[in-house]
Design a protein around this motif. Structure first.
Motif, PDB file in Angstrom:
ATOM      1  N   ALA A 278       0.714  -1.118   0.051  1.00 34.78           N
ATOM      2  CA  ALA A 278      -0.127   0.178  -0.066  1.00 34.78           C
ATOM      3  C   ALA A 278       0.889   1.320   0.057  1.00 34.78           C
ATOM      4  O   ALA A 278       0.548   2.237  -0.695  1.00 34.78           O
ATOM      5  CB  ALA A 278      -0.878  -0.154   1.111  1.00 34.78           C
ATOM      6  N   GLY A 279       1.970   1.162   0.752  1.00 40.16           N
ATOM      7  CA  GLY A 279       2.870   2.317   0.733  1.00 40.16           C
ATOM      8  C   GLY A 279       3.611   2.495  -0.654  1.00 40.16           C
ATOM      9  O   GLY A 279       3.636   3.613  -0.949  1.00 40.16           O
ATOM     10  N   PHE A 280       3.962   1.625  -1.215  1.00 41.14           N
ATOM     11  CA  PHE A 280       4.354   1.561  -2.677  1.00 41.14           C
ATOM     12  C   PHE A 280       3.269   2.448  -3.634  1.00 41.14           C
ATOM     13  O   PHE A 280       3.803   3.264  -4.457  1.00 41.14           O
ATOM     14  CB  PHE A 280       4.694   0.109  -3.354  1.00 41.14           C
ATOM     15  CG  PHE A 280       5.039   0.088  -4.662  1.00 41.14           C
ATOM     16  CD1 PHE A 280       6.210   0.313  -5.238  1.00 41.14           C
ATOM     17  CD2 PHE A 280       4.014  -0.215  -5.732  1.00 41.14           C
ATOM     18  CE1 PHE A 280       6.594   0.209  -6.356  1.00 41.14           C
ATOM     19  CE2 PHE A 280       4.441  -0.294  -6.872  1.00 41.14           C
ATOM     20  CZ  PHE A 280       5.915  -0.054  -7.269  1.00 41.14           C
ATOM     21  N   VAL A 281       2.067   2.072  -3.690  1.00 37.97           N
ATOM     22  CA  VAL A 281       1.169   2.543  -4.417  1.00 37.97           C
ATOM     23  C   VAL A 281       0.693   4.026  -3.952  1.00 37.97           C
ATOM     24  O   VAL A 281       0.548   4.937  -4.755  1.00 37.97           O
ATOM     25  CB  VAL A 281      -0.333   1.632  -4.433  1.00 37.97           C
ATOM     26  CG1 VAL A 281      -1.319   2.386  -5.105  1.00 37.97           C
ATOM     27  CG2 VAL A 281      -0.078   0.317  -4.906  1.00 37.97           C
ATOM     28  N   SER A 282       0.710   4.380  -2.612  1.00 38.69           N
ATOM     29  CA  SER A 282       0.682   5.680  -2.098  1.00 38.69           C
ATOM     30  C   SER A 282       1.737   6.581  -2.568  1.00 38.69           C
ATOM     31  O   SER A 282       1.430   7.636  -2.781  1.00 38.69           O
ATOM     32  CB  SER A 282       0.400   5.531  -0.742  1.00 38.69           C
ATOM     33  OG  SER A 282      -0.672   4.750  -0.220  1.00 38.69           O
ATOM     34  N   ALA A 283       2.877   6.328  -2.431  1.00 39.27           N
ATOM     35  CA  ALA A 283       4.135   6.886  -2.838  1.00 39.27           C
ATOM     36  C   ALA A 283       3.899   7.276  -4.470  1.00 39.27           C
ATOM     37  O   ALA A 283       4.267   8.440  -4.713  1.00 39.27           O
ATOM     38  CB  ALA A 283       5.364   5.979  -2.774  1.00 39.27           C
ATOM     39  N   SER A 284       3.690   6.219  -5.152  1.00 36.25           N
ATOM     40  CA  SER A 284       3.139   6.618  -6.782  1.00 36.25           C
ATOM     41  C   SER A 284       2.134   7.597  -6.732  1.00 36.25           C
ATOM     42  O   SER A 284       2.271   8.240  -7.570  1.00 36.25           O
ATOM     43  CB  SER A 284       2.769   5.204  -7.413  1.00 36.25           C
ATOM     44  OG  SER A 284       3.725   4.110  -7.227  1.00 36.25           O
ATOM     45  N   ALA A 285       1.082   7.265  -6.030  1.00 36.15           N
ATOM     46  CA  ALA A 285      -0.014   8.388  -6.331  1.00 36.15           C
ATOM     47  C   ALA A 285       0.533   9.734  -5.784  1.00 36.15           C
ATOM     48  O   ALA A 285       0.196  10.698  -6.247  1.00 36.15           O
ATOM     49  CB  ALA A 285      -1.184   7.936  -5.433  1.00 36.15           C
ATOM     50  N   LEU A 286       1.151   9.986  -4.635  1.00 35.94           N
ATOM     51  CA  LEU A 286       1.512  10.989  -4.145  1.00 35.94           C
ATOM     52  C   LEU A 286       2.573  11.765  -5.252  1.00 35.94           C
ATOM     53  O   LEU A 286       2.534  12.961  -5.273  1.00 35.94           O
ATOM     54  CB  LEU A 286       2.124  10.755  -2.828  1.00 35.94           C
ATOM     55  CG  LEU A 286       2.626  12.132  -2.081  1.00 35.94           C
ATOM     56  CD1 LEU A 286       1.323  12.866  -1.722  1.00 35.94           C
ATOM     57  CD2 LEU A 286       3.269  11.745  -0.608  1.00 35.94           C
ATOM     58  N   GLY A 287       3.316  11.027  -5.481  1.00 36.72           N
ATOM     59  CA  GLY A 287       4.252  11.566  -6.561  1.00 36.72           C
ATOM     60  C   GLY A 287       3.643  12.172  -7.867  1.00 36.72           C
ATOM     61  O   GLY A 287       4.045  12.892  -8.437  1.00 36.72           O
TER      62      GLY A 287
END
Length: 698
Positions: free
Chosen positions: A375-384
């Motif tokens: 979930a952190g991987f996907v959140s980091a992508s979305a935030l970026g």
């Protein structure tokens, strides 16, 4: 690694062994059918009828045992309820702990029962897929459609654990009540209500979620990462993960993901202006943006292969290449060279280490926190994705230092170059290379014979022909039965050794889901990459306005996933959400066309929002289904399921950006409709394909 049948046997509860699905017997029956069909002693209808009857008997055996066990649990809960009521009338604090432990004991037995159902659900999915692949029939489609939707469906009892919800609720409610009243048993208002804190209930809820495919925000978000896992992990897997886990290294992987997504989207609001300043057309922005994706097609493969041996060196190499690429991108303005600009973006794509980031989470993060890390991987992508355009909107300045220009076009390159330099130093100091001693090693040799796959699987029941010879299919099944053992053949233990061999492992339903992933990435790339050109032509938007619009789109990712993960996915099946989302994406594309009436800001913003949000919902559900139906051989190695989905999405972005540049030759007044038309055709095609494979998405 052992075959599924042996894993299933090892994980069975000994006293319940006679009630599990007889996977070995049915597998042998499938082999027997193959031999009989080759001899011509049976026809298609006999095979379908006989195998359906066998499956019905197996499911009925499971369900009747399940109902019997539910009754025993319910009887125990009724007796505990009487004890609970007696304590309410005559409080005795000394018995609270004893009653609570009694409820927990029932919870542990319920957990055993849920795991029993889970093992059987996996076994049913496996044998259905095995039958389809062996004979080329769409048997799963037929069987699920006729059984799952029947009012007296026993199949639903296995896949949806009908009736167990009441037992789960009774245990949870009573344990919560006992926790609330542990300070004083006289009133529930003696102390504020606390969240239920009990590991047994947490385990039960996790098991229920796996069975029903119900989910929560974290789980739904984690599915976007498509980090493939074994359905039946080995007991030692957690111990291996703990030895290799390092929090700072995980944080560096997530930081790499975030920075790369910022790097991808920070140039979108200004790419058209930058192209024109170097003497090119505004629509060349498609090539500028897409150059990164072109290079990523190749970098994904070699980074995935490199991660078999190291994680540290690929991340260091990635940082250096991205530092060079962004510097070239920034220097192109003063060198007045569109070629330097494009080469800089190609270098940025060659530095894409997302395959390493995903692989690190899959291989080195313990199972207990892998969902959060995904979930952190996907959140980091979305935030970026949101921060990139927003940062571009802030960098509105113009000055020179030592003949080097710093303006809205070059600053994205300079800012990212500095960011990657800092990241390079941080990684060099803090990243810890995990041990590779315990990793699975793969033979460098190709299998002697690959299973030959043809299109009979897609033609359904019309052609009752075997896909290949018995020998080849035994290699494909990966299970040798001559000695009566369930040991897997060498070929089945080996990960795919090329894109072609990985592709041959894909079933029609998986191919359709990759098509859906291609479609949504294509539509999103068209929307984002041409936004600056379209809004400048129709609405005269400034760079800051475009940046705000794109940032707002990016910021919808997490709220949308919260709503879908916590609510929508618990009310509807994944395949229902999948089809509905595709239709909404199609509606968004149709609303985006410029026909007859003058194009307006509300039309553009509304249609873009509908398209982007529905595509985000579609991505999560699609990858969730993909992870369940994809071959377990694609859960490991260089050419894994994550790489295939990344390649599908990257190819979509490359083609979309190329379409924008080509459509630019028709003129900016025709650019919008010319780029939306392919999106519409691909979207309609994916909807039709989904309808044809709908009953196999189970």
């Amino acid at each position: 690694m052992v075959a599924f049948g042996k894993k299933l046997k090892e994980r069975q509860i000994e006293e319940w062994q006679g009630y599990y699905i007889n996977y070995k017997l049915m597998k042998k029956k499938v082999k027997q059918y193959a031999h009989q069909i080759q001899l011509g002693t049976v026809d298609r209808r006999h095979v379908l009828k006989d195998f359906s009857r066998m499956l019905d008997n197996q499911i009925e055996k499971i369900v009747l045992f399940l109902l019997e066990q539910q009754g025993l649990l319910a009887e125990r809960l009724m007796k505990l309820g009487e004890w609970h009521d007696a304590l309410q009338e005559h409080p005795d604090i000394s018995q609270i702990a004893e009653l609570r432990e009694a409820y927990r004991a029932v919870g542990l037995d319920l957990l055993k029962l849920l795991r029993f159902v889970e093992m059987n659900a996996i076994g049913l999915r496996k044998i259905l897929k095995k039958f389809d692949k062996r004979f080329g029939y769409r048997f799963t489609d037929y069987y699920v459609k006729t059984r799952a939707n029947h009012p007296y469906s026993q199949l639903q009892q296995v896949f949806k654990h009908v009736g167990l919800g009441a037992v789960v609720g009774a245990i949870s409610r009573n344990l919560h009540d006992l926790q609330d009243r542990q300070g004083s048993y006289l009133s529930i208002y003696d102390q504020p209500s606390l969240p239920l804190q009990d590991t047994v209930v947490d385990s039960i809820k996790a098991a229920v979620d796996r069975l029903t495919n119900s989910t929560n925000f974290l789980n739904f978000l984690a599915q976007h990462a498509l980090i493939m896992q074994e359905e039946l992990p080995t007991p030692t897997a957690e111990q291996v993960d703990e030895k290799r886990y390092h929090f700072m290294s995980l944080l560096l992987n997530l930081a790499n993901t975030f920075l790369y997504m910022v790097n991808t989207y920070i140039i979108v609001p200004t790419a058209d202006d930058y192209s024109m300043s170097l003497g090119a057309a505004a629509t060349v922005c498609g090539i500028v943006i897409g150059a990164m994706a072109v290079a990523q097609l190749f970098s994904s493969v070699y980074f995935s292969a490199w991660s078999n041996r190291s994680y540290f060196r690929p991340l260091i190499f990635s940082s250096i290449v991205l530092l060079v690429g962004n510097t070239m991108y920034a220097m192109a303005y003063d060198l007045n060279s569109i070629w330097v600009l494009l080469i800089g973006r190609l270098f940025c794509g060659l530095g894409s280490a997302r395959a390493v980031n995903r692989r690190y989470i899959s291989d080195c993060v313990p199972l207990r926190i892998r969902m959060q890390a995904s979930a952190g991987f996907v959140s980091a992508s979305a935030l970026g994705m949101a921060c990139g355009p927003a940062l571009a909107g802030i960098l509105q300045t113009n000055f020179r230092i030592y003949n080097i220009t710093f303006n809205q076009n070059t600053l994205p390159g300079w800012v990212m170059a500095v960011a990657w330099l800092i990241y390079l130093i941080w990684s060099w100091i803090s990243f810890r290379e995990p041990s590779h001693d315990m990793e699975e090693t793969f033979s460098p040799h190709e299998p002697k014979s690959e299973p030959v796959e043809n299109d009979t699987l897609e033609k359904g029941l019309k052609q009752p022909l075997l896909i290949s010879s018995t020998d080849n299919e035994e290699a494909d099944d990966g299970e040798q039965e001559g000695d009566g053992s369930e040991e897997s053949a060498e070929e089945s233990r080996r990960a795919a050794t090329s894109i072609a061999s990985a592709y041959r492992l894909l079933t029609p339903s998986v191919k359709v889901q990759l098509l859906i992933y291609f479609m949504l990435k294509y539509a999103m790339e068209v929307l984002l990459s041409e936004s600056s050109v379209i809004t400048t032509y129709y609405f005269k938007w400034s760079t800051s306005t475009v940046a705000i619009f794109l940032a707002c789109l990016g910021l919808t990712v997490l709220p949308v996933n919260i709503v879908v993960g916590n609510y929508v996915s618990n009310m509807f099946e994944d395949r229902q959400i999948l089809l509905a989302s595709e239709i909404v994406v199609c509606i968004g594309i149709l609303l985006s066309f410029n026909v007859i009436i003058p194009y307006s800001v509300p039309q553009y913003v509304l249609s873009g929002l509908i398209m982007f949000v529905s595509a985000e919902v579609l991505e999560g559900v699609n990858l969730s289904l993909l992870s369940r139906v994809m071959s377990s051989r694609l859960s490991r190695g260089t050419y894994n399921g994550g790489l295939l989905s990344t390649e599908a999405g990257t190819i979509a972005r490359v083609i979309a950006d190329g379409t924008i540049t080509l459509a630019g030759y028709l003129g900016e007044n025709r650019l919008l409709n010319a780029t939306l038309l392919p999106s519409l055709v691909i979207c309609i095609t994916s909807i039709v394909a989904t309808c044809f494979t709908y009953n196999t998405l189970y």
